[in-house]
Design a protein around this motif. Structure first.
Motif, short mmCIF file in Angstrom:
data_model
loop_
_atom_site.label_atom_id
_atom_site.label_comp_id
_atom_site.label_asym_id
_atom_site.label_seq_id
_atom_site.Cartn_x
_atom_site.Cartn_y
_atom_site.Cartn_z
N ASN A 1 59.79 -9.75 25.08
CA ASN A 1 60.89 -10.32 24.32
C ASN A 1 62.25 -10.14 25.00
O ASN A 1 63.25 -10.69 24.53
CB ASN A 1 60.93 -9.72 22.90
N ARG A 2 62.28 -9.41 26.09
CA ARG A 2 63.52 -9.22 26.84
C ARG A 2 63.55 -10.05 28.12
O ARG A 2 64.51 -9.95 28.90
CB ARG A 2 63.71 -7.73 27.16
N VAL A 3 62.52 -10.84 28.34
CA VAL A 3 62.51 -11.73 29.51
C VAL A 3 63.27 -13.00 29.18
O VAL A 3 62.92 -13.71 28.25
CB VAL A 3 61.07 -12.08 29.93
N PRO A 4 64.35 -13.32 29.92
CA PRO A 4 65.14 -14.52 29.60
C PRO A 4 64.33 -15.80 29.75
O PRO A 4 63.37 -15.87 30.53
CB PRO A 4 66.27 -14.47 30.64
N GLU A 5 64.72 -16.82 29.01
CA GLU A 5 64.11 -18.14 29.18
C GLU A 5 64.35 -18.61 30.61
O GLU A 5 65.41 -18.37 31.20
CB GLU A 5 64.72 -19.13 28.19
N VAL B 1 62.65 -17.56 33.19
CA VAL B 1 61.99 -16.63 34.10
C VAL B 1 60.49 -16.73 33.88
O VAL B 1 60.01 -16.60 32.75
CB VAL B 1 62.47 -15.19 33.87
N ASP C 1 66.62 -5.10 32.02
CA ASP C 1 67.47 -6.26 31.77
C ASP C 1 68.15 -6.75 33.05
O ASP C 1 68.25 -7.97 33.27
CB ASP C 1 68.52 -5.94 30.70
N ALA D 1 65.50 -8.44 35.15
CA ALA D 1 65.08 -9.73 34.59
C ALA D 1 66.05 -10.85 34.93
O ALA D 1 65.64 -11.96 35.29
CB ALA D 1 64.91 -9.62 33.08
N VAL D 2 67.35 -10.59 34.83
CA VAL D 2 68.32 -11.66 35.09
C VAL D 2 68.45 -11.96 36.58
O VAL D 2 68.96 -13.02 36.96
CB VAL D 2 69.70 -11.32 34.51
#
Length: 371
Positions: A110-114, A116, A88, A91-92
């Motif tokens: 499903n843990r990749v932020p919009e 990215v 997490d 990813a951010v």
């Protein structure tokens, strides 16, 4: 110049020359070239690097943080395998996330932020690299997805990434692209970018940069994709050396070994792993009639911490300088403090010829890596 020993010394003028060539290639080809920290992570130079390239690629959370903090941008991130506790944060702090396998895609997508951009690493199964340690193109390689295992492009995937070269020329890349397009070309209309990894040694003398520019430009236009390169060696190629000094001369079995205040296993591991045989500022790595042969030995207790004979015009004496050429790319990022061996200092010869000591290492650096 009062350079301590041992010390990695970067030549700022040579670094800028490399950066100027890299910038010329990216602008002429209409692509983006980013810095690979695995090859060069001397962050004290990043204010200069940022004038020519705007991004960097990271292969771990530590490198992601370094990119955010010292390059001032989110990273293009590829990790062989991500972990639950780090993903997490990675990813951010990333603009691009590349996943190594379909299992990793399923676990983390499903843990990749919009916002990215998501990519998959693929294996084109061709490389000119002859040393297995540096060749990820084997059909049984753990690095990347082979075409037989990629039946369709998963949701949200916007890019494809490959990395199969090592200090290679543009003609090797041309072969890779043929193999890549034959295996994965049907996915190119569905993606936005292709990351061609590293190993593009465009700053080496004799490299055909015009061919590289045309190759990249034609690929970009033919497939209507953004092209990214992330070389490591090309940035710091022949930009600096490792300065050491002779501490002792040991003679056994008719061979003389000059012990210097550094170590191949600690400070130049590629010399043992690849194996790679560096040039010297004064001395020859091939026999010269009438010159004096010495094995060069490091100060660690590893029996194999040496290289076979180099030849010197005059007999070596304690205190003599031995300068290993071209030790800035990859070498610096692979060092260790095995045996508690003193880590070389890091310095820069500035454009005006003055020497600036950037960092010296001591006991706390050694101790804080342990517990």
């Amino acid at each position: 110049m009062n350079i301590p020993s041992p010390c990695f010394v970067l030549d700022e003028k040579k670094l800028i020359q490399n950066l100027q060539l890299i910038d010329h290639v990216q602008k002429s080809a209409g692509i983006e070239i980013i810095l690979a920290f695995k090859g060069f992570a001397m962050w004290s130079t990043f204010p200069t690097v940022r004038k020519y390239v705007k991004g960097a690629t990271a292969s771990s959370l530590n490198e992601v943080k370094l990119c955010n903090e010292e390059m001032g941008v989110k990273s293009h991130t590829y990790c062989v395998a991500y972990t639950d506790d780090e993903f997490d944060e990675i990813a951010v702090k990333s603009s691009h996330i590349t996943l190594n396998s379909l299992a990793q895609y399923q676990r983390f997508i499903n843990r990749v932020p919009e916002g990215v951009s998501v990519g998959l690493r693929v294996n084109p199964e061709w490389s000119d690299v002859e040393t297995d340690l540096y060749n990820p193109s084997s059909p049984v390689s753990r690095l990347g997805i082979t075409s037989e295992n990629l039946e369709e492009l998963p949701d949200r995937v916007e890019g494809l990434h490959f990395h199969v070269l090592c200090e290679s020329d543009s003609y090797a890349l041309e072969h890779v692209l043929k193999s890549f397009e034959s295996r994965f070309g049907h996915y190119l209309p569905k993606v936005k970018w292709v990351n061609m990894g590293g190993g593009h040694l465009m700053t080496r003398n004799g490299y055909d940069t015009d061919h590289l520019i045309k190759l990249l430009s034609d690929f970009r236009k033919r497939n209507n994709v953004d092209v990214i390169l992330e070389p490591g060696s090309a940035f710091a190629w022949q930009t600096g050396d490792l300065h050491t000094s002779v501490l002792d001369i040991v003679e056994n079995g008719g061979k003389k070994t000059a012990i210097f205040d550094g170590s191949f296993t600690c400070h130049m591991p590629d010399c043992l792993e690849m194996p790679y045989r560096p040039k010297l500022e004064k001395g020859s790595d091939v026999k010269v009639e009438g010159w004096h042969p010495y094995r060069l030995g490091g100060v660690s207790c590893l029996a194999g911490d040496f290289l076979d004979e180099y030849w010197f015009e005059k007999p070596l004496e304690i205190g003599d300088s031995i300068v290993f050429k071209d030790m800035i790319h990859y070498t610096m990022v692979k060092t260790s403090t095995f045996n508690g061996v003193k880590h070389p200092s890091i310095g820069i010869v500035k454009q005006d010829g003055s020497f600036e000591l950037i960092r010296a290492f001591g006991y706390d650096d050694f101790k804080n890596r342990l517990s």
